[in-house]
Motif scaffolding. Structure first.
Motif, PDB file in Angstrom:
ATOM      1  N   ARG A 185      -0.969 -11.240  -6.190  1.00 13.38           N
ATOM      2  CA  ARG A 185      -1.139 -10.689  -4.844  1.00 13.38           C
ATOM      3  C   ARG A 185       0.160 -10.102  -4.282  1.00 13.38           C
ATOM      4  O   ARG A 185       0.127  -9.251  -3.388  1.00 13.38           O
ATOM      5  CB  ARG A 185      -1.700 -11.764  -3.909  1.00 13.38           C
ATOM      6  CG  ARG A 185      -3.178 -12.022  -4.144  1.00 13.38           C
ATOM      7  CD  ARG A 185      -3.803 -12.859  -3.060  1.00 13.38           C
ATOM      8  NE  ARG A 185      -3.461 -14.277  -3.183  1.00 13.38           N
ATOM      9  CZ  ARG A 185      -3.883 -15.218  -2.340  1.00 13.38           C
ATOM     10  NH1 ARG A 185      -4.618 -14.883  -1.284  1.00 13.38           N
ATOM     11  NH2 ARG A 185      -3.547 -16.487  -2.529  1.00 13.38           N
ATOM     12  N   LEU A 186       1.297 -10.538  -4.818  1.00 12.86           N
ATOM     13  CA  LEU A 186       2.573  -9.962  -4.390  1.00 12.86           C
ATOM     14  C   LEU A 186       2.890  -8.648  -5.094  1.00 12.86           C
ATOM     15  O   LEU A 186       3.857  -7.970  -4.737  1.00 12.86           O
ATOM     16  CB  LEU A 186       3.705 -10.954  -4.660  1.00 12.86           C
ATOM     17  CG  LEU A 186       3.810 -12.160  -3.728  1.00 12.86           C
ATOM     18  CD1 LEU A 186       4.790 -13.179  -4.296  1.00 12.86           C
ATOM     19  CD2 LEU A 186       4.233 -11.744  -2.326  1.00 12.86           C
ATOM     20  N   ARG A 239       1.110  -5.160   4.080  1.00 10.60           N
ATOM     21  CA  ARG A 239       1.876  -5.576   2.907  1.00 10.60           C
ATOM     22  C   ARG A 239       3.329  -5.320   3.284  1.00 10.60           C
ATOM     23  O   ARG A 239       3.791  -4.181   3.301  1.00 10.60           O
ATOM     24  CB  ARG A 239       1.461  -4.778   1.668  1.00 10.60           C
ATOM     25  CG  ARG A 239       0.001  -4.996   1.279  1.00 10.60           C
ATOM     26  CD  ARG A 239      -0.424  -4.155   0.094  1.00 10.60           C
ATOM     27  NE  ARG A 239      -0.304  -2.723   0.363  1.00 10.60           N
ATOM     28  CZ  ARG A 239      -0.703  -1.772  -0.476  1.00 10.60           C
ATOM     29  NH1 ARG A 239      -1.246  -2.087  -1.634  1.00 10.60           N
ATOM     30  NH2 ARG A 239      -0.566  -0.500  -0.155  1.00 10.60           N
ATOM     31  N   VAL A 254      -0.026  -9.755   3.199  1.00  9.18           N
ATOM     32  CA  VAL A 254       0.901 -10.185   2.155  1.00  9.18           C
ATOM     33  C   VAL A 254       2.312  -9.965   2.703  1.00  9.18           C
ATOM     34  O   VAL A 254       2.683  -8.840   3.037  1.00  9.18           O
ATOM     35  CB  VAL A 254       0.701  -9.390   0.852  1.00  9.18           C
ATOM     36  CG1 VAL A 254       1.750  -9.792  -0.179  1.00  9.18           C
ATOM     37  CG2 VAL A 254      -0.700  -9.608   0.299  1.00  9.18           C
ATOM     38  N   VAL A 291      -0.869 -14.360   1.408  1.00  8.78           N
ATOM     39  CA  VAL A 291       0.329 -14.846   0.726  1.00  8.78           C
ATOM     40  C   VAL A 291       1.511 -14.660   1.665  1.00  8.78           C
ATOM     41  O   VAL A 291       1.757 -13.548   2.143  1.00  8.78           O
ATOM     42  CB  VAL A 291       0.589 -14.084  -0.589  1.00  8.78           C
ATOM     43  CG1 VAL A 291       1.889 -14.566  -1.227  1.00  8.78           C
ATOM     44  CG2 VAL A 291      -0.570 -14.262  -1.559  1.00  8.78           C
TER      45      VAL A 291
END
Length: 404
Positions: free
Chosen positions: A52-53, A168, A196, A222
């Motif tokens: 997910r990163l 993100r 994220v 995350v």
């Protein structure tokens, strides 16, 4: 200092990989290419959610002309006169403290041309906390940022970075606490579930100065916030507090580093986390280094995790490295477990229903950190967030064992 200065960032060959185990020896670089793409074998990535990163590991331009990934609410900073223009990578004091330790922070350094510079003026006492509001405009939007918070000599104040919405988002936070200053820095991650966020915080504390650093993470898919604090000055003091509540599918991570460099420095680290739901995950790695010249140091670190349901996992790894025998004290502790049956029995024996008893235990466990913030607006919001998390998990059976 320029963005082209580099240090080799890893020890790897085609047929051999040598992991770096000691935090103090971790190489740095301003060039993302020096790090390569993490494989998950690296000591600083092996417990991270690399899948997910992944969007934050790519060094590329974001779409020009698009809506920005982060909207900044800086009205309180402007009203207090705390904003300073910072144009270009070489605008002082950017880079005075910060050295990227991984590919994400190196990309954020490279891709963020102008820093957000917050400065507490010399000798000024900021009576009220000042909140900078950072709101993500969409889970598909990608942003990079470099923020400098500078407390000039003799200044006193509290700065809060409040993150919400979704994005993100890669962020570098550079904190400079100069001689005799007293700064409280609170970073709140109140993201939506699809956000994220990866952030590297690096701080230095000067002679007779004090820094309270707090990381509070509730929202986000995350959230990886890695703070480090260097107590460089004589009698510098630092406290690092953290609070997290991880729900089903959430990954919340902090890799904490406190470096005692100066003489007679004092440091305290306390992170607490609660987890509930299938796949809820928290990762805490705490490193304390007492340098060879840091005589008279007093240091302690502790991490505690409360696992509320089956299917949740908490990783807790404390490390202590001491290079001098002349210290006042040093220690560390870590504990991860489920509800204390005796506590529940005691409350239930007083006529309190099990669900309410569980709620009281969790609130009592986490509020120790909340009450250290000292910002009523944030404390009230976090108390509400804890209640919301508990209501979301109401009716789930108690965990039968602690997380791994």
């Amino acid at each position: 200092m320029t963005a082209t200065e580099t240090t080799p960032a890893h020890l790897a060959t085609e047929d051999r990989f040598v992991p770096i185990q000691t935090r103090s020896e971790r190489p740095t670089s301003f060039d993302p290419a020096d790090f390569g793409t993490p494989t998950g074998r690296e000591v600083n990535w092996r417990l991270s959610d690399l899948k997910r990163l992944a969007p934050l590991l790519v060094d590329e331009e974001t779409e020009t002309g698009a809506e920005p990934a982060i909207e900044y609410g800086l009205a309180e900073l402007e009203a207090a006169g705390l904003l300073v223009e910072s144009t270009g990578h070489d605008a002082a004091p950017r880079g005075e403290v910060f050295r990227p330790e991984d590919v994400v922070s190196a990309i954020a350094w490279k891709r963020c041309q102008n820093a957000l510079h917050i400065r507490l003026p010399e000798g000024q006492v900021q009576e009220q906390p000042v909140i900078a509001r950072l709101h993500g405009t969409g889970a598909d939007r990608h942003g990079n940022a470099h923020i400098v918070v500078e407390a000039m000599p003799g200044s006193v104040g509290t700065i809060v970075l409040h993150h919400s919405g979704s994005a993100r988002y890669a962020q570098n936070l550079e904190i400079i606490v100069r001689e005799g200053a007293r700064l409280t820095l609170v970073s709140v991650q109140d993201w939506q579930d699809d956000a994220v966020h990866a952030s590297a915080h690096q701080a230095v504390v000067g002679d007779g100065a004090y820094l309270k650093h707090m990381v509070v993470s509730f929202g986000g898919g995350v959230v990886r916030v890695n703070p480090s604090m260097r107590l460089a000055g004589h009698r510098a003091e630092g406290e690092m507090f953290g609070l997290s509540f991880s729900d089903s599918g959430q990954h919340i991570e902090s890799q904490v580093f406190m470096f005692h460099e100066g003489v007679e420095t004092r440091g305290d680290v306390l992170y607490k986390g609660a987890l509930q739901g299938e796949g809820a995950r928290s990762v805490w790695i705490g490193d304390v280094l007492i340098g060879q010249d840091a005589t008279g140091t007093d240091s302690y670190e502790k991490n505690q995790n409360l696992v509320l349901t089956d299917g949740a996992r908490a990783d807790s790894i404390p490390n202590l490295e001491i290079k001098t025998g002349d210290i006042a004290g040093a220690g560390h502790a870590s504990a991860t477990g489920r509800f204390d049956d005796e506590q529940l029995f005691y409350l239930q024996s007083r006529g309190i229903e099990e669900e309410e008893a569980r709620r009281l235990v969790v609130i009592g466990f986490l509020m120790e950190i909340v009450q250290k913030i000292g910002v009523p607006e944030i404390e009230e919001r976090l108390a509400e967030a804890i209640e919301e998390e508990l209501r979301r998990g109401a009716g789930l059976a108690p965990a039968s064992k602690a997380g791994a």
